[in-house]
Design a protein around this motif. Structure first.
Motif, PDB file in Angstrom:
ATOM      1  N   VAL A 113      -1.938  -9.669   7.286  1.00  0.00           N
ATOM      2  CA  VAL A 113      -0.999  -8.588   7.581  1.00  0.00           C
ATOM      3  C   VAL A 113       0.276  -8.802   6.772  1.00  0.00           C
ATOM      4  CG1 VAL A 113       0.308  -7.448   9.421  1.00  0.00           C
ATOM      5  CG2 VAL A 113      -1.972  -8.373   9.885  1.00  0.00           C
ATOM      6  N   TYR A 114       0.795  -7.702   6.209  1.00  0.00           N
ATOM      7  CA  TYR A 114       2.050  -7.801   5.454  1.00  0.00           C
ATOM      8  C   TYR A 114       2.762  -6.453   5.468  1.00  0.00           C
ATOM      9  CZ  TYR A 114      -1.131  -6.056   1.786  1.00  0.00           C
ATOM     10  OH  TYR A 114      -2.061  -5.346   1.068  1.00  0.00           O
ATOM     11  N   PRO A 115       4.085  -6.462   5.261  1.00  0.00           N
ATOM     12  CA  PRO A 115       4.840  -5.199   5.277  1.00  0.00           C
ATOM     13  C   PRO A 115       4.418  -4.300   4.118  1.00  0.00           C
ATOM     14  CG  PRO A 115       6.314  -7.088   5.499  1.00  0.00           C
ATOM     15  CD  PRO A 115       4.976  -7.633   5.115  1.00  0.00           C
ATOM     16  N   TYR A 116       4.372  -3.004   4.378  1.00  0.00           N
ATOM     17  CA  TYR A 116       4.024  -2.049   3.323  1.00  0.00           C
ATOM     18  C   TYR A 116       5.193  -1.921   2.352  1.00  0.00           C
ATOM     19  CZ  TYR A 116       3.058   2.194   0.786  1.00  0.00           C
ATOM     20  OH  TYR A 116       2.859   3.091  -0.231  1.00  0.00           O
ATOM     21  N   ARG A 117       4.889  -2.035   1.076  1.00  0.00           N
ATOM     22  CA  ARG A 117       5.860  -1.698   0.022  1.00  0.00           C
ATOM     23  C   ARG A 117       5.102  -1.392  -1.254  1.00  0.00           C
ATOM     24  NH1 ARG A 117       8.854  -7.469  -1.347  1.00  0.00           N
ATOM     25  NH2 ARG A 117       7.741  -8.618   0.241  1.00  0.00           N
ATOM     26  N   HIS A 118       5.674  -0.486  -2.024  1.00  0.00           N
ATOM     27  CA  HIS A 118       5.026  -0.086  -3.281  1.00  0.00           C
ATOM     28  C   HIS A 118       6.103   0.098  -4.351  1.00  0.00           C
ATOM     29  CE1 HIS A 118       1.947   1.645  -5.855  1.00  0.00           C
ATOM     30  NE2 HIS A 118       2.837   2.566  -6.192  1.00  0.00           N
ATOM     31  N   PRO A 119       5.947  -0.586  -5.487  1.00  0.00           N
ATOM     32  CA  PRO A 119       4.853  -1.507  -5.799  1.00  0.00           C
ATOM     33  C   PRO A 119       5.097  -2.896  -5.204  1.00  0.00           C
ATOM     34  CG  PRO A 119       6.338  -1.352  -7.657  1.00  0.00           C
ATOM     35  CD  PRO A 119       6.864  -0.378  -6.630  1.00  0.00           C
ATOM     36  N   LEU A 120       4.017  -3.638  -5.032  1.00  0.00           N
ATOM     37  CA  LEU A 120       4.133  -5.025  -4.577  1.00  0.00           C
ATOM     38  C   LEU A 120       4.600  -5.907  -5.725  1.00  0.00           C
ATOM     39  CD1 LEU A 120       0.926  -5.693  -2.449  1.00  0.00           C
ATOM     40  CD2 LEU A 120       3.275  -5.926  -1.654  1.00  0.00           C
ATOM     41  N   PRO A 121       5.436  -6.910  -5.448  1.00  0.00           N
ATOM     42  CA  PRO A 121       5.735  -7.901  -6.489  1.00  0.00           C
ATOM     43  C   PRO A 121       4.448  -8.564  -6.975  1.00  0.00           C
ATOM     44  CG  PRO A 121       7.232  -8.146  -4.634  1.00  0.00           C
ATOM     45  CD  PRO A 121       6.186  -7.163  -4.207  1.00  0.00           C
ATOM     46  N   ARG A 122       4.445  -8.965  -8.217  1.00  0.00           N
ATOM     47  CA  ARG A 122       3.247  -9.551  -8.816  1.00  0.00           C
ATOM     48  C   ARG A 122       2.786 -10.791  -8.045  1.00  0.00           C
ATOM     49  NH1 ARG A 122      -1.531  -9.279 -10.781  1.00  0.00           N
ATOM     50  NH2 ARG A 122      -2.078 -10.884 -12.298  1.00  0.00           N
ATOM     51  N   LYS A 123       3.720 -11.615  -7.571  1.00  0.00           N
ATOM     52  CA  LYS A 123       3.319 -12.834  -6.855  1.00  0.00           C
ATOM     53  C   LYS A 123       2.592 -12.483  -5.558  1.00  0.00           C
ATOM     54  CE  LYS A 123       7.829 -13.391  -4.612  1.00  0.00           C
ATOM     55  NZ  LYS A 123       9.003 -14.283  -4.409  1.00  0.00           N
ATOM     56  N   ASN A 124       2.998 -11.379  -4.904  1.00  0.00           N
ATOM     57  CA  ASN A 124       2.314 -10.955  -3.680  1.00  0.00           C
ATOM     58  C   ASN A 124       0.907 -10.455  -3.997  1.00  0.00           C
ATOM     59  OD1 ASN A 124       5.235 -10.934  -3.213  1.00  0.00           O
ATOM     60  ND2 ASN A 124       4.735 -10.123  -1.210  1.00  0.00           N
ATOM     61  N   GLU A 125       0.762  -9.713  -5.096  1.00  0.00           N
ATOM     62  CA  GLU A 125      -0.560  -9.247  -5.500  1.00  0.00           C
ATOM     63  C   GLU A 125      -1.484 -10.424  -5.803  1.00  0.00           C
ATOM     64  OE1 GLU A 125       0.030  -6.705  -8.820  1.00  0.00           O
ATOM     65  OE2 GLU A 125       0.534  -4.946  -7.591  1.00  0.00           O
ATOM     66  N   VAL A 126      -0.964 -11.428  -6.515  1.00  0.00           N
ATOM     67  CA  VAL A 126      -1.764 -12.610  -6.847  1.00  0.00           C
ATOM     68  C   VAL A 126      -2.184 -13.337  -5.572  1.00  0.00           C
ATOM     69  CG1 VAL A 126      -1.610 -14.920  -7.870  1.00  0.00           C
ATOM     70  CG2 VAL A 126      -0.861 -12.924  -9.180  1.00  0.00           C
ATOM     71  N   PHE A 127      -1.278 -13.454  -4.617  1.00  0.00           N
ATOM     72  CA  PHE A 127      -1.608 -14.105  -3.342  1.00  0.00           C
ATOM     73  C   PHE A 127      -2.774 -13.390  -2.667  1.00  0.00           C
ATOM     74  CE2 PHE A 127      -1.296 -14.627   1.212  1.00  0.00           C
ATOM     75  CZ  PHE A 127      -1.037 -15.980   1.373  1.00  0.00           C
ATOM     76  N   ILE A 128      -2.696 -12.074  -2.571  1.00  0.00           N
ATOM     77  CA  ILE A 128      -3.750 -11.296  -1.918  1.00  0.00           C
ATOM     78  C   ILE A 128      -5.075 -11.458  -2.651  1.00  0.00           C
ATOM     79  CG2 ILE A 128      -4.515  -8.938  -1.373  1.00  0.00           C
ATOM     80  CD1 ILE A 128      -1.500  -8.253  -1.024  1.00  0.00           C
ATOM     81  N   GLN A 129      -5.037 -11.349  -3.983  1.00  0.00           N
ATOM     82  CA  GLN A 129      -6.269 -11.437  -4.772  1.00  0.00           C
ATOM     83  C   GLN A 129      -6.910 -12.811  -4.671  1.00  0.00           C
ATOM     84  OE1 GLN A 129      -4.833 -10.310  -8.639  1.00  0.00           O
ATOM     85  NE2 GLN A 129      -4.468  -8.182  -8.029  1.00  0.00           N
ATOM     86  N   HIS A 130      -6.103 -13.839  -4.472  1.00  0.00           N
ATOM     87  CA  HIS A 130      -6.640 -15.199  -4.376  1.00  0.00           C
ATOM     88  C   HIS A 130      -7.126 -15.516  -2.962  1.00  0.00           C
ATOM     89  CE1 HIS A 130      -6.930 -19.480  -5.556  1.00  0.00           C
ATOM     90  NE2 HIS A 130      -6.594 -19.703  -4.291  1.00  0.00           N
ATOM     91  N   VAL A 131      -6.333 -15.165  -1.965  1.00  0.00           N
ATOM     92  CA  VAL A 131      -6.582 -15.625  -0.602  1.00  0.00           C
ATOM     93  C   VAL A 131      -7.637 -14.797   0.112  1.00  0.00           C
ATOM     94  CG1 VAL A 131      -5.510 -15.836   1.677  1.00  0.00           C
ATOM     95  CG2 VAL A 131      -4.322 -16.701  -0.347  1.00  0.00           C
ATOM     96  N   VAL A 132      -7.577 -13.478  -0.003  1.00  0.00           N
ATOM     97  CA  VAL A 132      -8.443 -12.619   0.808  1.00  0.00           C
ATOM     98  C   VAL A 132      -9.928 -12.873   0.564  1.00  0.00           C
ATOM     99  CG1 VAL A 132      -9.149 -10.214   1.215  1.00  0.00           C
ATOM    100  CG2 VAL A 132      -6.724 -10.839   1.241  1.00  0.00           C
ATOM    101  N   PRO A 133     -10.423 -12.865  -0.684  1.00  0.00           N
ATOM    102  CA  PRO A 133     -11.873 -13.084  -0.852  1.00  0.00           C
ATOM    103  C   PRO A 133     -12.328 -14.463  -0.404  1.00  0.00           C
ATOM    104  CG  PRO A 133     -10.756 -13.023  -2.984  1.00  0.00           C
ATOM    105  CD  PRO A 133      -9.760 -12.577  -1.965  1.00  0.00           C
ATOM    106  N   ARG A 134     -11.485 -15.461  -0.534  1.00  0.00           N
ATOM    107  CA  ARG A 134     -11.876 -16.812  -0.122  1.00  0.00           C
ATOM    108  C   ARG A 134     -11.942 -16.923   1.405  1.00  0.00           C
ATOM    109  NH1 ARG A 134      -9.755 -16.852  -4.971  1.00  0.00           N
ATOM    110  NH2 ARG A 134     -10.370 -18.443  -6.512  1.00  0.00           N
TER     111      ARG A 134
END
Length: 310
Positions: free
Chosen positions: A277-298
């Motif tokens: 869960v995270y606060p909605y914002r657009h666009p997301l900072p790149r570090k937040n996008e990287v966190f999601i892409q790394h953590v969620v599938p694992r």
């Protein structure tokens, strides 16, 4: 009429464009607005400052002495705003800086920390702060970038990415089972020592609710140790203290070494979903996008995995 109010930034930027380009037409072209708009803003500046800033004729524009001095400040404002844009853009695009993550203790210990360690090795500029909290948290109110929540995630201001489901099953050590009474059905639980998760909803009767193939049973149990954290419960089970209801991600490493074995095959306790869960914002900072892409599938893969065996 001269005023005590600071000059308008828009007016100063229009004056800077006029000073650089030497004509109202060229200044308007550089700013992407009408010539009349530049003229209006410059006249506004002259009224606010109580002085003539430009001398106009049909061919060119000349700055007065006051205008030349103001042009220095207007240029500095433009350069400062350009630096702001660059600095903010760097923060938005870089994978570095702080990230604050919250999770329940067992989820953090057995699942999240190894994944965060891997992410840290890939992006050493990240400064991840992990808060271990078993209570429900509000990411917006508490300044969290991400938190792992179970069950209740409904909030219009939050994004909730499903991670999978957590289900508790019964485990014990081989040593405990070797000297304990038989255990073939939940009805046999009354004969056994139990390690009880006291974070469950309180009731008059301490019991385990188990399900198998649509059949539900509720059996009173006799706790020899109660705790609101999984870590002491799994440690007690490994030590032979009794039976414990554990999610497979807590038990897996002990199953692989033979320190624990599953009992009552097919029977399981409550099943509940987990979300990032995270606060909605657009666009997301790149570090937040990287966190999601790394953590969620694992996390999804780990929660979907079957329990390991020795």
């Amino acid at each position: 009429m001269k005023t005590n109010h600071p000059p308008s930034p828009d007016a100063l930027l229009a004056f800077d464009a006029l000073a650089r380009h030497g004509s109202f037409t060229a200044a308007a072209d550089s700013l992407g607005c009408a010539k009349s708009r530049v003229s209006q803003l410059v006249k506004q500046l002259e009224l606010e400052l109580g002085t003539v800033l430009v001398l106009r004729n049909t061919r060119r524009v000349a700055l007065t002495e006051a205008g030349q001095r103001l042009a220095i400040h207007a240029r500095q404002l433009r350069e400062m705003l350009d630096r702001v844009r660059g600095d903010v853009g760097n923060v938005q695009d870089c994978v570095e800086g702080p990230l604050v993550i919250s999770s329940a203790s067992a989820f953090a210990q057995f699942l999240l920390v190894p994944i965060l360690s891997e992410l840290s090795n890939q992006y050493p500029g990240l400064e991840m702060q992990l808060q271990v909290e078993n209570r429900l948290q509000d990411p917006v109110a508490e300044g969290l970038d991400f938190c792992v929540r179970t069950r209740n995630v409904y909030d219009d201001g939050l994004v909730a990415k499903p991670l999978g489901f957590m289900r508790e099953t019964v485990y014990a050590s081989p040593g405990y089972l070797a000297q304990a009474p038989r255990l073939e059905h939940p009805e046999d639980l009354c004969l056994h020592r139990v390690l009880y998760d006291s974070s469950k909803a309180p009731s008059e009767t301490v019991e385990w609710a188990l399900e198998k193939d649509g059949v539900y049973v509720r059996m009173p149990v006799r706790p020899v140790l109660s705790c609101n954290q999984y870590s002491p419960l799994v440690s007690g089970a490994v030590a032979g203290c009794g039976l414990a209801l554990l999610p497979h991600y807590v038990a897996n490493s002990f199953l692989a070494t033979g320190q624990l074995v599953p009992v009552l095959p097919g029977w399981s306790h409550d099943c509940w979903p987990a979300f990032l869960v995270y606060p909605y914002r657009h666009p997301l900072p790149r570090k937040n996008e990287v966190f999601i892409q790394h953590v969620v599938p694992r996390l999804r893969a780990l929660l979907a995995a079957e329990p390991q065996t020795a």
